[in-house]
Design an enzyme around this catalytic site. Structure first.
Site, mmCIF file in Angstrom:
data_model
loop_
_atom_site.group_PDB
_atom_site.id
_atom_site.type_symbol
_atom_site.label_atom_id
_atom_site.label_comp_id
_atom_site.label_asym_id
_atom_site.label_seq_id
_atom_site.Cartn_x
_atom_site.Cartn_y
_atom_site.Cartn_z
ATOM 1 N N ASP A 237 -1.688 -7.345 -4.485
ATOM 2 C CA ASP A 237 -1.851 -8.179 -5.674
ATOM 3 C C ASP A 237 -1.588 -9.637 -5.256
ATOM 4 O O ASP A 237 -1.158 -9.917 -4.120
ATOM 5 C CB ASP A 237 -0.923 -7.724 -6.810
ATOM 6 C CG ASP A 237 -1.469 -8.198 -8.172
ATOM 7 O OD1 ASP A 237 -2.365 -9.064 -8.198
ATOM 8 O OD2 ASP A 237 -0.996 -7.701 -9.220
HETATM 9 C C1 NOJ Z 1 -2.640 -10.593 -10.659
HETATM 10 C C2 NOJ Z 1 -2.755 -9.360 -11.494
HETATM 11 O O1 NOJ Z 1 -1.543 -8.646 -11.457
HETATM 12 C C3 NOJ Z 1 -3.870 -8.435 -11.060
HETATM 13 O O2 NOJ Z 1 -3.987 -7.403 -11.994
HETATM 14 C C4 NOJ Z 1 -5.150 -9.193 -10.915
HETATM 15 O O3 NOJ Z 1 -6.188 -8.322 -10.553
HETATM 16 C C5 NOJ Z 1 -4.962 -10.292 -9.894
HETATM 17 N N1 NOJ Z 1 -3.911 -11.191 -10.351
HETATM 18 C C6 NOJ Z 1 -6.233 -11.075 -9.632
HETATM 19 O O4 NOJ Z 1 -6.544 -11.885 -10.684
#
Ligand code: NOJ
Length: 741
Positions: free
Chosen positions: A288
């Site tokens: 993430d």
């Molecule tokens: C952080 C989020 O937790 C995740 O779900 C998301 O896909 C990513 N950012 C990318 O935007």
């Protein structure tokens, strides 16, 4: 020598590209060979580039942006880009990679296409309320059609995190509290995004996230720690991720949390032992946003190189946005702290998905203007969104048949901050959706009731203490024959980094509701929110009450379909509604405890100041008709371990209109070697019944659905008695039982 190398590279590349012109036709060995020969040509820096994902500056979904991402693309230092979409924009970036980088490896474009791309569908929690797997799959299908026509290859969805704490804002992005329902929905979403073949132009590679147990963040605070037994993990939290993997999810994303002391992004047990070795996952793992860097804050990495080492060794293939692989892997290889082969393995997993998407055939195949024009917000896509939206709306209360609104009604007062609101209708994650194109409730009502006078009064805003609009709202209510109170949360109050410690209606909305309901007019309250709210007062005092979540582009039309009775509500809550924050976590599949609730005994498991019962149980939802359950029958009184357990029940429509019922089957294992939940959902069916008609519904269970984990991956089904409950929600009272020998 230099010329010879160049000639060799060109030859291999030519072979690689031509042999991959029909990605469908390539057998896996052949693709593997192409990948190997490509990897042989790559420098270490180019390999690390494939392991690197950066956001473009078109959209921002996290705190930090690397400004040099364009020059990185040209130098082959980045292999994937997110937050960039549109045929022209993605083509421009793709050209940078293909025309400038030495090996011309195409970029992979990812984006958070969570509930629609241009046509925004209901938020995932709302869709889960439909319990309609075909509709949910179709919603993901439409999203993939739109997004893939805008240059995208990859979506960061589905979110398969079980959530039992509505304080956690991200509850809105998942399928709620139940592992069985959650697993079916996660698989449906993967199938919808990926279709039959990633090589098809209208598909997206899915990314099951956030691996793992992100939804169990302590106290509902986002990014917080998770500590749970492996039994709980395997029984409740893992099934939806596993189902997504089994459905073929091309990629997986790590979660921000630590799990039992090890951050998910450096968790070898999760990323390698479980995901790959046990479940056979063959795609790639992305972190993430900046979560490799966060290993420093978790306190398990001393510096960025250490963080890179831990995460790569744990099983991470791609670094989202931290840039730490880019900074550290060369050094780690030269210091022999990691072997280059582990990098090769990650590169190969990533290239495989690029091959499967057909990007080596034509890197621009998703970035054609013409396709973009014809695949966005088509009438059939809008219609699918409207249908999904009305299937997601839960009717919670309907005293004296307050709803549907009769055609005799001459004046409707639409009161509250969500009445003509468009801005909040998408909820969290709106991808490329344009909220100015969302149909507000006011617009939906006006087109459904063209001859009815509709007075719209905001009364108050979502937040704040300003009550200056109350008088006008009260006046409007008094003039009307029917009042719709449109209340709720702002779109940003749920989703990432949007935890709340209070779950009441924000601002002075509750007071507005009290004032309006006191007029004695027939009132239907419509709640738009990304989570269960503690709406106890409305549950007791609003003649009709609807949980509308955030329904997306077609919100107003879908709500008008329900309010008018053109569509009979059928949705059921995918999550328990608490009475207050103190009851959280509250979910239907609790354990009995050694001192189960007894009203007359103080020393039983309960609160002094609130009941154990939720405001609304899991699986609950009303219809404009009523259903009666009877004749719950088993094919036998006892079964052997290999038998199929056949359960049947008669469901009748005892009301005056046709409707759909979601028939739910729950199981309890009353005596086992370990404590078991008081109920577990094991099957459900959706049936349509004309008034006065009945149907026999049959379920088949297999004894292996009745077992549990005893230690690690050891799963057993124990003989003994089992109880079965069937009904329209998790409190179903119709009961039978059998022996398993
Ligand atoms: C952080 C989020 O937790 C995740 O779900 C998301 O896909 C990513 N950012 C990318 O935007």
């Amino acid at each position: 020598m230099k010329q010879l190398t160049f000639l060799l590279i060109s030859l291999v590349l030519l072979l690689t590209f031509t042999m991959c012109q029909q990605p469908n036709g390539n057998d896996q060995d052949e693709v593997a060979q192409k990948i190997d020969s490509l990897i042989d040509l790559m420098t270490l820096e180019e390999k690390i580039g494939q392991l690197t994902l950066y956001t473009s500056d078109m959209d921002q979904t996290g705190a930090f942006i690397r400004k040099e991402y364009e020059s990185d693309i040209k130098q082959g230092k980045v292999g994937a880009i997110f937050n960039a979409y549109g045929a022209d924009y993605t083509r421009r970036l793709q050209e940078m990679a293909v025309n400038n980088s030495r090996l011309r490896i195409p970029l992979l474009f990812g984006y958070d296409v969570i509930h629609g791309h241009r046509t925004i569908f209901p938020v995932p929690l709302a869709e889960a309320a439909s319990w309609n797997l075909e509709a949910i799959e179709n919603s993901a299908r439409v999203a993939a059609e739109e997004a893939s026509a805008e240059g995208l290859h990859w979506t960061f969805a589905p979110m398969a995190d079980i959530a039992r704490d509505p304080r956690w804002g991200r509850i809105v992005e998942g399928a709620g509290e139940d592992p069985y329902l959650g697993a079916l929905i996660a698989a449906a979403r993967v199938k919808g995004f990926q279709g039959d073949d990633l090589a098809d132009l209208n598909t997206l590679a899915a990314c099951v996230k956030h691996f793992a147990a992100y939804g169990a963040s302590q106290a509902g605070r986002d990014y917080h720690s998770v500590d749970m037994s492996e039994l709980m993990l395997r029984e409740v939290y893992l099934p939806p991720y596993k189902a997504a993997v089994e459905a073929g999810a091309a990629t997986a994303m790590t979660s921000f949390n630590d799990l039992n002391g090890v951050p998910a992004t450096s968790n070898h047990f999760l990323l390698t032992e479980l995901l790959r070795d046990e479940w056979g996952f063959e795609g790639f793992v992305v972190t993430d946003y900046t979560s490799i860097m966060e290993l420093l804050y978790h306190g398990v990495a001393a510096d960025t190189a250490h963080a890179a080492e831990l995460s790569l060794k744990a099983g991470v293939d791609m670094d989202m946005q931290a840039g730490i692989f880019q900074q550290s892997l060369t050094k780690l290889v030269s210091e022999k702290r990691i072997q280059e082969t582990i990098i090769d393995q990650a590169v190969s997993r990533i290239l495989k998905i690029k091959f499967e998407l057909g990007l080596f055939d034509d890197p621009y195949r998703y970035s054609y203007k013409e396709r973009e024009k014809n695949n966005i917000m088509r009438p059939d896509q809008l219609e699918a969104a409207r249908d999904m939206a009305r299937k997601s709306i839960v009717l919670l209360r309907n005293e004296k048949n307050t709803l549907p609104i009769s055609n005799e009604v001459k004046t409707i007062a639409l009161i509250g901050p969500m009445g003509s609101n468009q801005r909040d209708l998408f909820g969290s994650w709106s991808a490329a959706g344009d909220w100015t194109k969302a149909v507000s409730l006011a617009q939906g009502l006006k087109s459904r009731f063209p001859d009815t006078k509709i007075i719209v009064e905001e009364g108050c805003s979502i937040e704040g203490n300003d009550k200056s609009g109350f008088r006008a709202a009260e006046k409007a209510a008094k003039q009307a024959d029917f009042v719709i109170l449109a209340l709720g949360e702002a779109y940003w109050m749920s989703g990432e980094a949007a935890s709340r410690s209070e779950l009441s209606l924000p601002g002075v909305q509750q007071e507005l509701a009290e004032l309006i309901i006191e007029t004695g007019k027939p009132v239907a309250s419509v709640i738009m929110s990304g989570r269960p709210l503690t709406i106890n007062w409305l549950a007791e005092n609003s003649p009709a009450l609807i949980q509308a979540w955030f329904l997306g582009t077609q919100s107003g039309n879908a709500l008008a379909d329900i309010l008018s009775g053109d569509y009979n509500p059928s949705a059921k809550l995918p999550v328990t509604f608490p009475r207050n924050v103190g009851q959280i976590p509250i979910y239907y599949s609790m354990k009995n405890t050694g001192r189960p609730f007894d009203e007359n005994n103080k020393y039983t498991s309960k609160y002094l100041d609130v009941s154990n019962e939720p405001l609304y149980p899991f699986g609950f939802g009303l219809s404009y008709t009523s259903f009666h359950y009877d004749k719950l029958t088993l094919s036998q009184q006892s079964y052997k371990m290999n038998d199929s357990i056949q359960v049947s029940v008669e469901v009748s429509n005892t009301g005056r209109v046709a409707g759909e019922e979601i028939v739910q089957l729950y199981v309890r294992d009353p005596v086992a070697s370990m404590t078991r939940p008081v109920r577990e959902l094991k099957a459900f069916d959706r049936i349509w019944l004309e008034p006065g008609s009945s149907k026999i519904i049959k379920f088949r269970l297999h004894p292996n659905q009745l077992g549990f984990y005893v230690s690690g991956k050891k799963y057993i089904t124990e003989p003994g008695k089992f109880s079965i409950f069937v009904g329209g929600n998790s409190n179903a009272s119709l009961e039978t039982g059998f022996d398993l020998k």
